[in-house]
Write a protein that holds these residues in place. Structure first.
Motif, PDB file in Angstrom:
ATOM      1  N   ALA A   1       0.817  -1.210   0.000  1.00 15.41           N
ATOM      2  CA  ALA A   1       0.000   0.000   0.000  1.00 15.41           C
ATOM      3  C   ALA A   1       0.850   1.259   0.000  1.00 15.41           C
ATOM      4  CB  ALA A   1      -0.929   0.002   1.199  1.00 15.41           C
ATOM      5  N   MET A   2       2.153   1.117   0.165  1.00 15.67           N
ATOM      6  CA  MET A   2       3.013   2.293   0.162  1.00 15.67           C
ATOM      7  C   MET A   2       3.037   2.993  -1.194  1.00 15.67           C
ATOM      8  SD  MET A   2       6.267   1.689   2.542  1.00 15.67           S
ATOM      9  CE  MET A   2       6.531  -0.048   2.702  1.00 15.67           C
ATOM     10  N   THR A   3       2.657   2.277  -2.228  1.00 21.21           N
ATOM     11  CA  THR A   3       2.624   2.912  -3.543  1.00 21.21           C
ATOM     12  C   THR A   3       1.522   3.956  -3.644  1.00 21.21           C
ATOM     13  OG1 THR A   3       1.220   1.143  -4.390  1.00 21.21           O
ATOM     14  CG2 THR A   3       3.590   0.898  -4.677  1.00 21.21           C
ATOM     15  N   THR A   4       0.568   3.903  -2.759  1.00 24.28           N
ATOM     16  CA  THR A   4      -0.518   4.885  -2.772  1.00 24.28           C
ATOM     17  C   THR A   4      -0.181   6.139  -1.969  1.00 24.28           C
ATOM     18  OG1 THR A   4      -1.566   3.849  -0.868  1.00 24.28           O
ATOM     19  CG2 THR A   4      -2.276   3.113  -3.041  1.00 24.28           C
ATOM     20  N   THR A   5       1.027   6.199  -1.402  1.00 19.87           N
ATOM     21  CA  THR A   5       1.391   7.364  -0.585  1.00 19.87           C
ATOM     22  C   THR A   5       1.442   8.637  -1.403  1.00 19.87           C
ATOM     23  OG1 THR A   5       3.737   6.904  -0.929  1.00 19.87           O
ATOM     24  CG2 THR A   5       2.718   6.029   1.066  1.00 19.87           C
ATOM     25  N   ARG A   6       1.874   8.556  -2.612  1.00 23.23           N
ATOM     26  CA  ARG A   6       2.059   9.758  -3.420  1.00 23.23           C
ATOM     27  C   ARG A   6       0.744  10.341  -3.943  1.00 23.23           C
ATOM     28  NH1 ARG A   6       6.811  10.969  -1.758  1.00 23.23           N
ATOM     29  NH2 ARG A   6       8.447   9.566  -2.377  1.00 23.23           N
ATOM     30  N   ASN A   7      -0.217   9.494  -4.231  1.00 27.58           N
ATOM     31  CA  ASN A   7      -1.425   9.985  -4.893  1.00 27.58           C
ATOM     32  C   ASN A   7      -2.707   9.790  -4.098  1.00 27.58           C
ATOM     33  OD1 ASN A   7       0.085  10.691  -7.141  1.00 27.58           O
ATOM     34  ND2 ASN A   7      -0.118   8.652  -8.023  1.00 27.58           N
ATOM     35  N   GLY A   8      -2.856   8.652  -3.411  1.00 36.07           N
ATOM     36  CA  GLY A   8      -4.138   8.296  -2.799  1.00 36.07           C
ATOM     37  C   GLY A   8      -4.588   9.216  -1.694  1.00 36.07           C
ATOM     38  N   TYR A   9      -3.748   9.425  -0.693  1.00 41.04           N
ATOM     39  CA  TYR A   9      -4.154  10.261   0.437  1.00 41.04           C
ATOM     40  C   TYR A   9      -4.324  11.726   0.054  1.00 41.04           C
ATOM     41  CZ  TYR A   9      -4.400  12.119   5.147  1.00 41.04           C
ATOM     42  OH  TYR A   9      -4.795  12.769   6.278  1.00 41.04           O
ATOM     43  N   PRO A  10      -3.437  12.309  -0.761  1.00 40.86           N
ATOM     44  CA  PRO A  10      -3.698  13.687  -1.194  1.00 40.86           C
ATOM     45  C   PRO A  10      -4.985  13.837  -2.007  1.00 40.86           C
ATOM     46  CG  PRO A  10      -1.397  13.168  -1.524  1.00 40.86           C
ATOM     47  CD  PRO A  10      -2.080  11.896  -1.133  1.00 40.86           C
ATOM     48  N   MET A  11      -5.322  12.820  -2.800  1.00 40.24           N
ATOM     49  CA  MET A  11      -6.580  12.879  -3.545  1.00 40.24           C
ATOM     50  C   MET A  11      -7.767  12.831  -2.593  1.00 40.24           C
ATOM     51  SD  MET A  11      -5.925  10.527  -6.912  1.00 40.24           S
ATOM     52  CE  MET A  11      -7.588  10.686  -7.513  1.00 40.24           C
ATOM     53  N   ALA A  12      -7.672  12.017  -1.533  1.00 41.36           N
ATOM     54  CA  ALA A  12      -8.757  11.945  -0.553  1.00 41.36           C
ATOM     55  C   ALA A  12      -8.907  13.265   0.190  1.00 41.36           C
ATOM     56  CB  ALA A  12      -8.497  10.809   0.429  1.00 41.36           C
ATOM     57  N   ASN A  13      -7.800  13.929   0.473  1.00 39.63           N
ATOM     58  CA  ASN A  13      -7.872  15.233   1.133  1.00 39.63           C
ATOM     59  C   ASN A  13      -8.470  16.292   0.225  1.00 39.63           C
ATOM     60  OD1 ASN A  13      -6.872  14.492   3.592  1.00 39.63           O
ATOM     61  ND2 ASN A  13      -4.754  14.961   3.076  1.00 39.63           N
ATOM     62  N   ALA A  14      -8.296  16.128  -1.072  1.00 41.87           N
ATOM     63  CA  ALA A  14      -8.838  17.084  -2.026  1.00 41.87           C
ATOM     64  C   ALA A  14     -10.305  16.814  -2.350  1.00 41.87           C
ATOM     65  CB  ALA A  14      -8.017  17.070  -3.303  1.00 41.87           C
ATOM     66  N   GLY A  15     -10.897  15.806  -1.707  1.00 41.83           N
ATOM     67  CA  GLY A  15     -12.308  15.512  -1.940  1.00 41.83           C
ATOM     68  C   GLY A  15     -12.554  14.499  -3.035  1.00 41.83           C
ATOM     69  N   ARG A  16     -11.529  13.812  -3.476  1.00 42.32           N
ATOM     70  CA  ARG A  16     -11.670  12.819  -4.543  1.00 42.32           C
ATOM     71  C   ARG A  16     -11.347  11.424  -4.025  1.00 42.32           C
ATOM     72  NH1 ARG A  16      -8.140  14.449  -9.299  1.00 42.32           N
ATOM     73  NH2 ARG A  16      -9.224  12.683 -10.205  1.00 42.32           N
ATOM     74  N   ALA A  17     -11.868  11.073  -2.858  1.00 44.08           N
ATOM     75  CA  ALA A  17     -11.572   9.779  -2.240  1.00 44.08           C
ATOM     76  C   ALA A  17     -12.126   8.636  -3.075  1.00 44.08           C
ATOM     77  CB  ALA A  17     -12.135   9.721  -0.836  1.00 44.08           C
ATOM     78  N   ALA A  18     -13.290   8.807  -3.657  1.00 41.11           N
ATOM     79  CA  ALA A  18     -13.879   7.740  -4.472  1.00 41.11           C
ATOM     80  C   ALA A  18     -13.012   7.452  -5.691  1.00 41.11           C
ATOM     81  CB  ALA A  18     -15.293   8.121  -4.895  1.00 41.11           C
ATOM     82  N   ASP A  19     -12.494   8.495  -6.311  1.00 41.94           N
ATOM     83  CA  ASP A  19     -11.599   8.301  -7.461  1.00 41.94           C
ATOM     84  C   ASP A  19     -10.319   7.598  -7.046  1.00 41.94           C
ATOM     85  OD1 ASP A  19     -13.416   9.573  -9.088  1.00 41.94           O
ATOM     86  OD2 ASP A  19     -12.455  11.548  -8.885  1.00 41.94           O
ATOM     87  N   ALA A  20      -9.791   7.957  -5.876  1.00 45.73           N
ATOM     88  CA  ALA A  20      -8.555   7.340  -5.400  1.00 45.73           C
ATOM     89  C   ALA A  20      -8.767   5.846  -5.098  1.00 45.73           C
ATOM     90  CB  ALA A  20      -8.047   8.052  -4.166  1.00 45.73           C
ATOM     91  N   LEU A  21      -9.909   5.487  -4.557  1.00 46.39           N
ATOM     92  CA  LEU A  21     -10.177   4.091  -4.264  1.00 46.39           C
ATOM     93  C   LEU A  21     -10.389   3.275  -5.522  1.00 46.39           C
ATOM     94  CD1 LEU A  21     -12.490   4.387  -1.149  1.00 46.39           C
ATOM     95  CD2 LEU A  21     -10.172   3.502  -1.220  1.00 46.39           C
ATOM     96  N   VAL A  22     -10.985   3.881  -6.529  1.00 48.74           N
ATOM     97  CA  VAL A  22     -11.213   3.155  -7.770  1.00 48.74           C
ATOM     98  C   VAL A  22      -9.915   2.930  -8.532  1.00 48.74           C
ATOM     99  CG1 VAL A  22     -12.280   3.331 -10.058  1.00 48.74           C
ATOM    100  CG2 VAL A  22     -13.603   3.865  -8.028  1.00 48.74           C
ATOM    101  N   ILE A  23      -9.069   3.950  -8.546  1.00 52.03           N
ATOM    102  CA  ILE A  23      -7.813   3.830  -9.278  1.00 52.03           C
ATOM    103  C   ILE A  23      -6.892   2.887  -8.573  1.00 52.03           C
ATOM    104  CG2 ILE A  23      -5.761   5.090  -9.998  1.00 52.03           C
ATOM    105  CD1 ILE A  23      -7.552   7.503 -10.436  1.00 52.03           C
TER     106      ILE A  23
END
Length: 114
Positions: free
Chosen positions: A92-114
């Motif tokens: 899950a460390m590969t999601t450190t760069r994109n996933g959590y910042p996307m969730a903070n920006a209000g795009r958590a659903a997009d981050a989970l799908v990708i």
């Protein structure tokens, strides 16, 4: 010709209702196990081995259940990291760069799908 008969037999076992139900259940259990911090896919499979003995499953059904638990836990480990920045498993460390910042920006659903 024997290869085609074996292939037909493997598809009939894989696509049976019981095996399909076990894989769906295993993926759900795996996602639950994967979202728990520091409990990864290998630990989830190790904990669920007695379940296969308790249910008296044959080897094919046991392997389909355990591999679907592993697969679900690999995906479930990313959920806790993307939504809460809690590292669950190492892949899950590969999601450190994109996933959590996307969730903070209000795009958590997009981050989970990708």
């Amino acid at each position: 010709m024997e290869i085609l008969q074996n292939l037909k037999l493997s598809f009939s076992i894989t696509l049976s209702t019981w095996t399909h139900m076990l894989t769906v259940t295993g993926r759900f259990i795996g996602r639950v196990v994967g979202t728990l911090p520091s409990l990864g896919p290998s630990n989830g499979v190790a904990v669920m081995i007695p379940l296969t003995v308790f249910l008296c499953l044959d080897a094919t059904c046991s392997l389909s259940l355990l591999t679907s638990i592993y697969y679900g836990a690999m995906y479930g480990g990313r959920i806790s990291f993307i939504l809460r920045d809690i590292l669950g498993i190492e892949p899950a460390m590969t999601t450190t760069r994109n996933g959590y910042p996307m969730a903070n920006a209000g795009r958590a659903a997009d981050a989970l799908v990708i």
